[in-house]
Design an enzyme around this catalytic site. Structure first.
Site, PDB file in Angstrom:
ATOM      1  N   VAL A 203       0.870  -1.185   0.000  1.00 48.32           N
ATOM      2  CA  VAL A 203       0.000   0.000   0.000  1.00 48.32           C
ATOM      3  C   VAL A 203       0.902   1.227   0.000  1.00 48.32           C
ATOM      4  O   VAL A 203       1.815   1.304   0.824  1.00 48.32           O
ATOM      5  CB  VAL A 203      -0.873   0.043   1.295  1.00 48.32           C
ATOM      6  CG1 VAL A 203      -1.705   1.326   1.336  1.00 48.32           C
ATOM      7  CG2 VAL A 203      -1.763  -1.181   1.409  1.00 48.32           C
ATOM      8  N   HIS A 204       0.696   2.146  -0.911  1.00 47.49           N
ATOM      9  CA  HIS A 204       1.463   3.397  -0.827  1.00 47.49           C
ATOM     10  C   HIS A 204       0.788   4.590  -1.476  1.00 47.49           C
ATOM     11  O   HIS A 204       1.265   5.709  -1.353  1.00 47.49           O
ATOM     12  CB  HIS A 204       2.857   3.219  -1.455  1.00 47.49           C
ATOM     13  CG  HIS A 204       2.818   3.215  -2.958  1.00 47.49           C
ATOM     14  ND1 HIS A 204       2.459   2.115  -3.682  1.00 47.49           N
ATOM     15  CD2 HIS A 204       3.077   4.181  -3.864  1.00 47.49           C
ATOM     16  CE1 HIS A 204       2.497   2.404  -4.972  1.00 47.49           C
ATOM     17  NE2 HIS A 204       2.868   3.659  -5.114  1.00 47.49           N
TER      18      HIS A 204
END
Ligand code: UD1
Ligand code: UDP
Length: 379
Positions: A203-204
């Site tokens: 996740v980013h």
């Protein structure tokens, strides 16, 4: 030719590797690192893993708000390009390094090549969408990873200097996959997971990390899944978890970001991936790994349409439901080409080197009918 290639963020190093290999056979490449990513785990490890030549310039721009970061890059890139006066400039994808590179080249009237052109999420709130729109508008040559991207450009009136070549990230998987697979047994043992019996999560995206509700939803979803999850965490996400006081359950192995070979090794043996990354969605497709995308939309709708990618957003119930039910089994048509995109790019550049502004012309005919124009004028 003298070619300046601009990179700055993790996926750009991966993309640069096969292209560099192909270009350096015949041309002089000057590699410029903007310094957008700078931690060893976000930058140095990729140069080592991919055997990428050290950058000729590292501009050391680092992190910051979009305007300042992009502005610093623009100023420093302008100085490098003015000094090097290359025959062409290559940017890739959709980062702030891409945007700054495109602007710097165009302002100096240098031919601009955009690799991964025509990707669209149709969500203008994504910083990446803004970067892509500008880079595509300015580029003299567009290399697309899918046929859909060619259509996106055509819809925007960009039809010349556009080539479907396939995805250089597939080239990278072809070139580095064997090395990555050798690492898998030791890596899986170190992480305490077994082949085919763990999930991989990344996740980013700003849309998730900068939105406490969405990041909380993702963590609630991952925490509710009773299966081991390996979660290499981007520094931005680690900071956001701390900021919002979010924690991961004991079945989640939160680890530092991985180098490319380790990441590919983990992808090769995971049962499913949960991600908001563009690159990871593509790699999942290449490897036949079911993908739950933690977003409401994706640039890669083809992968959703053929049934190998499911958009689950950030609602924990949808994430858990996806984990429970999603079992793709159909064919995976070669949407992203054949893993020889970089060679195709090199061949096209050699056969017809781009010229600045070569396709920017007054249109031969106006597409709007006269009565529509009159209507606009009278309002
Ligand atoms: C950038 C790209 C995104 C791409 C991603 C790949 C933009 C607008 N976004 O997002 O499209 O998918 O790279 O990973 O260009 N940080 C560190 N160490 C580093 C790098 C970053 O700690 O080496 C932290 C900093 O707190 C920084 C934050 O991560 O503010 C965000 O970094 P930034 O490069 O601005 O954006 P990414 O989220 O990495
Ligand atoms: N990647 C990696 N280590 C990680 C996470 C991702 O090497 O810890 C690789 C991943 O395999 C893919 C690329 O980085 O090749 C994708 O980059 P990222 O997800 O940061 O950005 P995006 O593709 O969304 O722009």
């Amino acid at each position: 030719m003298k070619i300046v290639s601009i990179v700055g963020a993790r996926p750009e190093f991966i993309q640069a590797a096969p292209v560099s290999l192909a270009l350096r056979r015949e041309h002089h490449e000057v590699l410029v690192h903007t310094g957008q990513h700078y931690d060893d785990a976000m930058s140095r490890v990729f140069f080592e893993d991919l055997d990428l030549p050290a950058p000729d310039y590292n501009l050391g721009v680092g992190s910051g708000p979009h305007g300042r970061q992009t502005g610093e890059m623009l100023a420093r890139l302008e100085a490098v390009l003015a000094q090097e006066r290359p025959d062409l400039v290559i940017v890739r994808g959709d980062t702030n390094s891409t945007l700054a590179g495109a602007l710097a080249a165009a302002k100096l009237h240098l031919p601009l090549v955009h690799i991964e052109a025509g990707e669209r999420s149709f969500n203008k709130f994504m910083p990446e969408e803004i970067n892509r729109l500008v880079a595509d508008r300015l580029a003299d040559l567009h290399f697309c990873i899918t046929r859909r991207a060619v259509q996106h450009l055509a819809r925007e009136g960009i039809t010349k200097g556009v080539f479907f070549v396939g995805d250089v990230m597939l080239d990278a998987v072809r070139l580095y996959g064997p090395q990555a697979r050798c690492r898998a047994p030791a890596l899986l043992a170190r992480l305490g997971v077994e082949p085919g019996r763990y999930l991989l999560a990344t996740v980013h995206r700003a849309g998730n990390t900068d939105h406490p509700g969405r990041l909380a939803g993702i963590m609630a979803g991952l925490n509710a899944i009773p299966e081991p999850i390996v979660f290499p965490i981007h520094p931005r996400t680690r900071q956001a978890l701390a900021r919002y006081g979010l924690t991961a359950g004991p079945h989640i192995r939160l680890i530092d970001p991985l180098g490319y070979l380790d990441m590919l090794a983990l992808e090769s043996h995971a049962r499913m991936v949960l991600t908001d990354s563009g690159g990871v969605q593509r790699e999942a497709y290449f490897l036949g790994l079911p993908c739950l995308t933690l977003r409401e939309e994706t640039e890669l709708m083809e992968t959703v349409e053929v049934g190998w990618n499911l958009l689950v957003g950030t609602d924990p119930r949808r994430i858990v439901e996806g984990w429970r039910r999603f079992r793709p089994a159909g064919p995976r048509p070669p949407l992203f080409g054949d893993g020889h995109a970089a060679e195709r790019i090199a061949a096209i550049l050699k056969a017809s080197p781009p010229r600045f502004g070569q396709h920017y012309r007054r249109p031969e005919r106006i597409l709007l009918p006269a009565h529509a124009l009159e209507h606009l004028q009278t309002r």
